[in-house]
Design a protein around this motif. Sequence first.
Motif, PDB file in Angstrom:
ATOM      1  N   ARG A  79       0.855  -1.187   0.000  1.00  0.00           N
ATOM      2  CA  ARG A  79       0.000   0.000   0.000  1.00  0.00           C
ATOM      3  C   ARG A  79       0.895   1.242   0.000  1.00  0.00           C
ATOM      4  NH1 ARG A  79      -5.025   1.396   3.971  1.00  0.00           N
ATOM      5  NH2 ARG A  79      -5.455   3.421   3.045  1.00  0.00           N
ATOM      6  N   THR A  80       0.502   2.232  -0.758  1.00  0.00           N
ATOM      7  CA  THR A  80       1.291   3.455  -0.881  1.00  0.00           C
ATOM      8  C   THR A  80       0.523   4.629  -0.288  1.00  0.00           C
ATOM      9  OG1 THR A  80       2.337   2.614  -2.882  1.00  0.00           O
ATOM     10  CG2 THR A  80       2.440   4.995  -2.520  1.00  0.00           C
TER      11      THR A  80
ATOM     12  N   LEU B 262       3.946   9.314  12.592  1.00  0.00           N
ATOM     13  CA  LEU B 262       3.078   9.354  11.414  1.00  0.00           C
ATOM     14  C   LEU B 262       3.402   8.172  10.500  1.00  0.00           C
ATOM     15  CD1 LEU B 262       1.007  10.591   9.472  1.00  0.00           C
ATOM     16  CD2 LEU B 262       2.816  12.151   8.684  1.00  0.00           C
ATOM     17  N   SER B 263       4.698   7.941  10.272  1.00  0.00           N
ATOM     18  CA  SER B 263       5.101   6.792   9.443  1.00  0.00           C
ATOM     19  C   SER B 263       4.637   5.484  10.073  1.00  0.00           C
ATOM     20  CB  SER B 263       6.625   6.772   9.265  1.00  0.00           C
ATOM     21  OG  SER B 263       7.077   7.959   8.653  1.00  0.00           O
ATOM     22  N   MET B 264       4.825   5.381  11.378  1.00  0.00           N
ATOM     23  CA  MET B 264       4.396   4.171  12.085  1.00  0.00           C
ATOM     24  C   MET B 264       2.881   4.012  11.992  1.00  0.00           C
ATOM     25  SD  MET B 264       5.306   3.239  16.008  1.00  0.00           S
ATOM     26  CE  MET B 264       4.879   1.654  16.718  1.00  0.00           C
ATOM     27  N   GLY B 265       2.154   5.113  12.098  1.00  0.00           N
ATOM     28  CA  GLY B 265       0.704   5.070  11.994  1.00  0.00           C
ATOM     29  C   GLY B 265       0.233   4.655  10.606  1.00  0.00           C
ATOM     30  N   LEU B 266       0.937   5.118   9.573  1.00  0.00           N
ATOM     31  CA  LEU B 266       0.560   4.717   8.213  1.00  0.00           C
ATOM     32  C   LEU B 266       0.768   3.213   8.026  1.00  0.00           C
ATOM     33  CD1 LEU B 266       2.008   7.735   6.204  1.00  0.00           C
ATOM     34  CD2 LEU B 266      -0.400   7.264   6.734  1.00  0.00           C
ATOM     35  N   ALA B 267       1.839   2.692   8.607  1.00  0.00           N
ATOM     36  CA  ALA B 267       2.076   1.245   8.520  1.00  0.00           C
ATOM     37  C   ALA B 267       0.959   0.481   9.234  1.00  0.00           C
ATOM     38  CB  ALA B 267       3.442   0.898   9.113  1.00  0.00           C
ATOM     39  N   ALA B 268       0.535   0.987  10.380  1.00  0.00           N
ATOM     40  CA  ALA B 268      -0.570   0.342  11.109  1.00  0.00           C
ATOM     41  C   ALA B 268      -1.869   0.428  10.319  1.00  0.00           C
ATOM     42  CB  ALA B 268      -0.732   0.985  12.485  1.00  0.00           C
ATOM     43  N   THR B 269      -2.070   1.536   9.614  1.00  0.00           N
ATOM     44  CA  THR B 269      -3.269   1.676   8.786  1.00  0.00           C
ATOM     45  C   THR B 269      -3.280   0.629   7.674  1.00  0.00           C
ATOM     46  OG1 THR B 269      -3.426   4.032   9.252  1.00  0.00           O
ATOM     47  CG2 THR B 269      -4.511   3.261   7.238  1.00  0.00           C
ATOM     48  N   ALA B 270      -2.123   0.426   7.052  1.00  0.00           N
ATOM     49  CA  ALA B 270      -2.035  -0.603   6.003  1.00  0.00           C
ATOM     50  C   ALA B 270      -2.336  -1.977   6.586  1.00  0.00           C
ATOM     51  CB  ALA B 270      -0.656  -0.582   5.358  1.00  0.00           C
ATOM     52  N   LEU B 271      -1.772  -2.261   7.736  1.00  0.00           N
ATOM     53  CA  LEU B 271      -1.989  -3.561   8.372  1.00  0.00           C
ATOM     54  C   LEU B 271      -3.454  -3.727   8.769  1.00  0.00           C
ATOM     55  CD1 LEU B 271      -0.944  -6.226   9.394  1.00  0.00           C
ATOM     56  CD2 LEU B 271      -0.205  -5.062  11.500  1.00  0.00           C
TER      57      LEU B 271
ATOM     58  N   VAL C 248       4.171   0.455   2.150  1.00  0.00           N
ATOM     59  CA  VAL C 248       4.118  -0.516   3.245  1.00  0.00           C
ATOM     60  C   VAL C 248       3.744  -1.875   2.666  1.00  0.00           C
ATOM     61  CG1 VAL C 248       3.044  -1.126   5.453  1.00  0.00           C
ATOM     62  CG2 VAL C 248       3.324   1.295   4.823  1.00  0.00           C
ATOM     63  N   GLY C 249       4.559  -2.852   2.954  1.00  0.00           N
ATOM     64  CA  GLY C 249       4.274  -4.229   2.580  1.00  0.00           C
ATOM     65  C   GLY C 249       4.447  -5.104   3.800  1.00  0.00           C
ATOM     66  N   GLY C 250       4.063  -6.345   3.683  1.00  0.00           N
ATOM     67  CA  GLY C 250       4.217  -7.194   4.846  1.00  0.00           C
ATOM     68  C   GLY C 250       3.911  -8.643   4.563  1.00  0.00           C
ATOM     69  N   ALA C 251       4.260  -9.463   5.533  1.00  0.00           N
ATOM     70  CA  ALA C 251       4.032 -10.896   5.415  1.00  0.00           C
ATOM     71  C   ALA C 251       3.780 -11.482   6.795  1.00  0.00           C
ATOM     72  CB  ALA C 251       5.238 -11.578   4.779  1.00  0.00           C
TER      73      ALA C 251
END
Length: 135
Positions: free
Chosen positions: A11-12, A54-63, A97-100
């Motif tokens: 997600r971007t 903010l960056s951490m929050g965006l990653a949490a939003t993607a998750l 943000v990507g993840g596995a």
Amino acid sequence: MTAAGDTFPTRTFRVTRADLVRYAAASGDHNPIHWSDSTAARVGLPGVIAHGMLSMGLAATALRGWAGEGAVFEEYGTRFTRPVVVPDTADGVEITVGGAVAEVREDGSVRVDLTVRQGTQKVLARTRAVLRYAR
């Protein structure tokens, strides 16, 4: 069914200086390194930088989007490794943000490892969450 190795779509997020102003108002973090080029330069930064949270929050939003509303964050953590420099342009900068799924535990909780980048550079490291699904 979730299994170790499952990935979720990258997600971007676009971050502009206007976003930094809004985040500062919401968070109460009005440090001028997040809005003043001269202050950022004076403290040795390459430019105005986004708030790490903010960056951490965006990653949490993607998750959250990937995991769905039934997931509860039991743990969430990261290390801030590189500042996200936000130019004073309408386009700002993109954070991806990507993840596995790293592990599905016997108790049903799921550990997810996230990758958060600005361009090719990781901006967050060891970004991990443990999710539990309501039964």
